[in-house]
Scaffold this motif. Structure first.
Motif, PDB file in Angstrom:
ATOM      1  N   GLU A   1      -2.432  -2.328 -38.199  1.00 26.83           N
ATOM      2  CA  GLU A   1      -1.580  -1.466 -37.298  1.00 26.83           C
ATOM      3  C   GLU A   1      -0.444  -2.154 -37.218  1.00 26.83           C
ATOM      4  OE1 GLU A   1      -4.041  -0.383 -34.049  1.00 26.83           O
ATOM      5  OE2 GLU A   1      -2.200   0.280 -32.811  1.00 26.83           O
ATOM      6  N   LEU A   2      -0.433  -3.595 -37.088  1.00 26.47           N
ATOM      7  CA  LEU A   2       0.601  -4.325 -36.957  1.00 26.47           C
ATOM      8  C   LEU A   2       1.773  -3.711 -37.888  1.00 26.47           C
ATOM      9  CD1 LEU A   2       1.368  -6.202 -34.778  1.00 26.47           C
ATOM     10  CD2 LEU A   2       0.693  -8.177 -36.444  1.00 26.47           C
TER      11      LEU A   2
ATOM     12  N   PHE B   1       2.616 -11.936 -48.205  1.00 26.25           N
ATOM     13  CA  PHE B   1       2.968 -11.539 -46.746  1.00 26.25           C
ATOM     14  C   PHE B   1       4.521 -11.097 -47.142  1.00 26.25           C
ATOM     15  CE2 PHE B   1       5.711 -12.404 -43.232  1.00 26.25           C
ATOM     16  CZ  PHE B   1       4.962 -11.824 -42.282  1.00 26.25           C
TER      17      PHE B   1
ATOM     18  N   ILE C   1      -7.649 -11.614 -39.929  1.00 28.37           N
ATOM     19  CA  ILE C   1      -6.793 -12.251 -38.755  1.00 28.37           C
ATOM     20  C   ILE C   1      -7.342 -12.251 -37.459  1.00 28.37           C
ATOM     21  CG2 ILE C   1      -4.300 -12.201 -37.671  1.00 28.37           C
ATOM     22  CD1 ILE C   1      -3.469 -11.534 -40.676  1.00 28.37           C
TER      23      ILE C   1
ATOM     24  N   ASP D   1      -4.731   6.423 -37.744  1.00 26.37           N
ATOM     25  CA  ASP D   1      -5.676   5.186 -38.061  1.00 26.37           C
ATOM     26  C   ASP D   1      -6.866   5.529 -38.484  1.00 26.37           C
ATOM     27  OD1 ASP D   1      -6.169   2.686 -38.343  1.00 26.37           O
ATOM     28  OD2 ASP D   1      -6.100   2.054 -36.430  1.00 26.37           O
TER      29      ASP D   1
ATOM     30  N   ASP E   1       6.432  -8.545 -35.088  1.00 23.18           N
ATOM     31  CA  ASP E   1       5.312  -9.575 -34.462  1.00 23.18           C
ATOM     32  C   ASP E   1       4.819 -10.455 -35.600  1.00 23.18           C
ATOM     33  OD1 ASP E   1       5.955  -9.400 -31.880  1.00 23.18           O
ATOM     34  OD2 ASP E   1       4.860  -7.700 -31.546  1.00 23.18           O
ATOM     35  N   MET E   2       4.936 -10.144 -36.912  1.00 26.73           N
ATOM     36  CA  MET E   2       4.229 -10.781 -37.867  1.00 26.73           C
ATOM     37  C   MET E   2       4.607 -11.868 -38.131  1.00 26.73           C
ATOM     38  SD  MET E   2       3.924  -7.131 -40.076  1.00 26.73           S
ATOM     39  CE  MET E   2       3.133  -7.812 -41.224  1.00 26.73           C
TER      40      MET E   2
ATOM     41  N   GLU F   1      -7.939 -15.011 -34.916  1.00 25.70           N
ATOM     42  CA  GLU F   1      -7.471 -14.940 -33.545  1.00 25.70           C
ATOM     43  C   GLU F   1      -8.633 -15.446 -32.805  1.00 25.70           C
ATOM     44  OE1 GLU F   1      -5.023 -11.671 -32.742  1.00 25.70           O
ATOM     45  OE2 GLU F   1      -4.863 -12.039 -30.608  1.00 25.70           O
TER      46      GLU F   1
ATOM     47  N   LYS G   1       0.837 -19.525 -34.085  1.00 27.10           N
ATOM     48  CA  LYS G   1       1.140 -18.637 -33.022  1.00 27.10           C
ATOM     49  C   LYS G   1       0.241 -18.059 -32.044  1.00 27.10           C
ATOM     50  CE  LYS G   1       1.744 -13.507 -33.057  1.00 27.10           C
ATOM     51  NZ  LYS G   1       2.420 -12.224 -33.378  1.00 27.10           N
ATOM     52  N   PHE G   2      -1.155 -18.029 -32.714  1.00 25.05           N
ATOM     53  CA  PHE G   2      -2.150 -17.922 -31.491  1.00 25.05           C
ATOM     54  C   PHE G   2      -2.456 -18.875 -30.417  1.00 25.05           C
ATOM     55  CE2 PHE G   2      -3.823 -15.280 -35.325  1.00 25.05           C
ATOM     56  CZ  PHE G   2      -3.188 -13.954 -34.768  1.00 25.05           C
TER      57      PHE G   2
ATOM     58  N   LEU H   1      -0.122 -18.545 -38.490  1.00 24.12           N
ATOM     59  CA  LEU H   1      -0.944 -17.773 -37.773  1.00 24.12           C
ATOM     60  C   LEU H   1      -1.643 -18.545 -36.492  1.00 24.12           C
ATOM     61  CD1 LEU H   1      -2.384 -15.499 -40.423  1.00 24.12           C
ATOM     62  CD2 LEU H   1      -1.001 -14.603 -38.509  1.00 24.12           C
TER      63      LEU H   1
ATOM     64  N   GLY I   1      -9.253  -5.930 -39.806  1.00 21.91           N
ATOM     65  CA  GLY I   1      -8.562  -7.227 -39.161  1.00 21.91           C
ATOM     66  C   GLY I   1      -7.463  -7.618 -40.058  1.00 21.91           C
ATOM     67  N   THR I   2      -6.886  -7.185 -40.989  1.00 20.98           N
ATOM     68  CA  THR I   2      -5.896  -7.874 -41.989  1.00 20.98           C
ATOM     69  C   THR I   2      -4.640  -7.618 -41.257  1.00 20.98           C
ATOM     70  OG1 THR I   2      -5.861  -5.823 -43.194  1.00 20.98           O
ATOM     71  CG2 THR I   2      -6.892  -7.964 -44.101  1.00 20.98           C
TER      72      THR I   2
ATOM     73  N   ASN J   1      -9.550   1.525 -44.060  1.00 16.36           N
ATOM     74  CA  ASN J   1     -10.237   0.389 -44.571  1.00 16.36           C
ATOM     75  C   ASN J   1     -11.325   0.923 -45.637  1.00 16.36           C
ATOM     76  OD1 ASN J   1     -12.114   0.724 -42.863  1.00 16.36           O
ATOM     77  ND2 ASN J   1     -11.689  -0.822 -41.416  1.00 16.36           N
TER      78      ASN J   1
END
Ligand SMILES: Nc1ncnc2c1ncn2[C@@H]1O[C@H](COP(=O)(O)OP(=O)(O)OP(=O)(O)O)[C@@H](O)[C@H]1O
Ligand SMILES: [Mg+2]
Length: 441
Positions: free
Chosen positions: A180-181, A152, A362, A244, A144-145, A366, A329-330, A326, A176-177, A286
């Motif tokens: 998790e994704l 990247f 990110i 996490d 999904d990235m 978003e 995408k958003f 990005l 927020g980078t 983080n």
């Protein structure tokens, strides 16, 4: 995707050597897996495609010679390089008999290491090079990235290497980078994707409940434990457990986690019975774990078990060339959600997004786009962006400056934006490469 560089497993109980080797090898563009003991090395060998094994000899519990013997029987095609502090004659003989390709005595220089590694890797003629396979038709989308910066690509390159094995991974980076994704991408693009992916935010569980939630408990283990209950470890069986904010795990959990990583064993709260675990652990943070180690709130031995493979997700301000993708995408996501159609963004508005420093990374981008989509009538214009983005332009020094300086700064900014790509920079500046080269001088 560049998969030419080899996977090297390094085994040493001496953390300093382990880190030194890792640093050197990574600077030569090799991909490394770290193991602090022979046992952990065996877990990695079992399901990872390793091109070279580098091991120490003297280690507590099981020593390197036994690892070499085992590897020769089971993985004869993998070249082996020994790093030893004691090059005694008998020792050397035994090392050679044990099938090591070569050995390096401590201390060694980076050049000596480089040459020994290259020589050892050459021994391996039987091995077919990994053929890069198309991950997706579009090279700038991974799971999904999205992204197209060098930073990247580095991240997706590591994901590609670890997705099919169960080596422990730690994902670090600012809030927020996309940590998790990254964890989800590892799981869902790999061969265990049909098994469960369980995400646990350690910070969201009160300290006194963490152990029971993670490892499960038996009836009567504590007041209120009226039945046997599974924990997240049992739930993730065969798949991935994403821990996490690992820096907030209680010390009791850390102790059990260490054992889970070292021995692949856990026990439920209130029980002595050992349960085998077969899961991949991905941790994220983080926080600065090294600082937590210094403050005695994080176990150092656990830290080294968690960092077998490290993925650092750089902040958005260090990969501004990803902002356009990005944004697109958003825009698609929120355009369809709120306006039932695709929206565009004006070049001026996009430029403002690209100029901003994105402390919230990110997630912040978003949110800004989501808001802009709601505000906009047609396409996204400068007026639809929040004010704090527009006024980030630095007017602090009011002194008037020579054009040459401003030009220099601006060229540098464009170069940062293109990640140093001069051809792209020249395009943006609408000058030819030669002129750009002269300006750079
Ligand atoms: N490369 C990417 N492409 C598209 N979307 C992304 C990318 N990276 C992150 N995102 C999106 O940005 C948001 C934040 O990502 P994520 O939750 O993974 O960050 P995080 O590093 O875990 O943040 P935190 O430290 O706050 O937990 C999510 O909505 C995610 O989908
Ligand atoms: Mg997160």
């Amino acid at each position: 995707m560049d998969l030419r560089k080899e996977n090297i497993l390094i085994v040493d109980d001496d953390i300093d050597i382990l880190e030194l080797l890792q640093r050197h090898l990574q600077s030569m563009d090799y991909h490394t897996y770290k193991a602090v003991s022979v046992k952990e090395a065996l877990f990695i060998l079992k399901d990872t495609f390793i091109d070279l094994l580098i091991t120490d000899i003297q280690m507590p519990e099981i020593d390197g010679l036994q690892l070499l013997k085992f590897a020769n029987e089971h993985y004869p095609e993998i070249p082996k390089l020994v790093v030893t502090g004691y090059p005694s004659v008998e020792g050397t003989l035994e090392v050679i008999k044990s099938g090591a390709t070569d050995y390096l005595t401590k201390p060694f220089t980076k050049l000596e290491l480089k040459e020994a590694v290259e020589k050892a890797l050459k021994q391996n003629t039987s091995r077919k090079k990994l053929v890069p396979k198309a991950v997706n038709q579009k090279p700038n989308i991974y799971a999904d990235m999205v992204g197209e910066s060098e930073a990247f690509k580095k991240v997706t390159n590591i994901i590609e290497r670890v997705k099919d094995n169960k080596a422990t991974v730690i994902v670090t980076g600012e809030s927020g980078t996309g940590k998790e994704l990254v964890a989800r991408a590892i799981h869902y693009s790999g061969k265990f994707s049909r098994e469960p992916f369980i995400a646990v935010n350690c910070a969201a569980i009160p300290e006194n409940l963490q152990e029971a939630e993670l490892f499960g408990y038996i009836k009567g283990a504590f007041t209120g434990a009226n039945e046997n209950r599974n924990g997240f470890f049992q739930a993730a069986k065969g798949g991935t457990l994403f821990l996490d904010e690992i820096g907030t795990a209680s010390l009791a959990v850390q102790t059990k986690l260490l054992r889970a990583l070292q021995e692949k064993e856990i026990t439920r709260v209130g029980s002595q019975k050992i349960e085998k675990v077969d899961i991949r652990i991905i941790a994220a943070t983080n926080a600065n774990l090294r600082e937590e180690i210094r403050n005695n709130t994080f176990r150092e031995d656990l830290y080294y078990r968690l960092t077998v493979v490290e993925i650092n997700v750089p902040p958005l301000r260090e990969r501004k060339s990803d902002i356009a993708l990005l944004t697109e995408k958003f825009l698609r996501k929120y355009g369809i959600e709120f306006k039932d159609r695709l929206l565009r963004i004006s070049p001026e508005a996009l430029q403002i997004l690209q100029r901003y420093n994105w402390p919230g990374n990110i997630r912040e981008l978003e949110n800004v786009i989501q808001r802009a989509v709601i505000m906009a009538d047609g396409s996204i214009e400068v007026k639809d962006l929040p004010d704090f983005l527009k006024y980030q332009i630095d007017f602090s020094d009011n002194e008037l400056r020579p054009l040459r300086d401003i030009e220099k700064e601006y060229v540098q900014r464009v170069l940062n934006h293109t990640d140093g790509n001069k051809t792209k920079a020249a395009e943006i500046l609408q000058i030819d490469r030669k002129t750009l080269r002269e300006k750079l001088k």
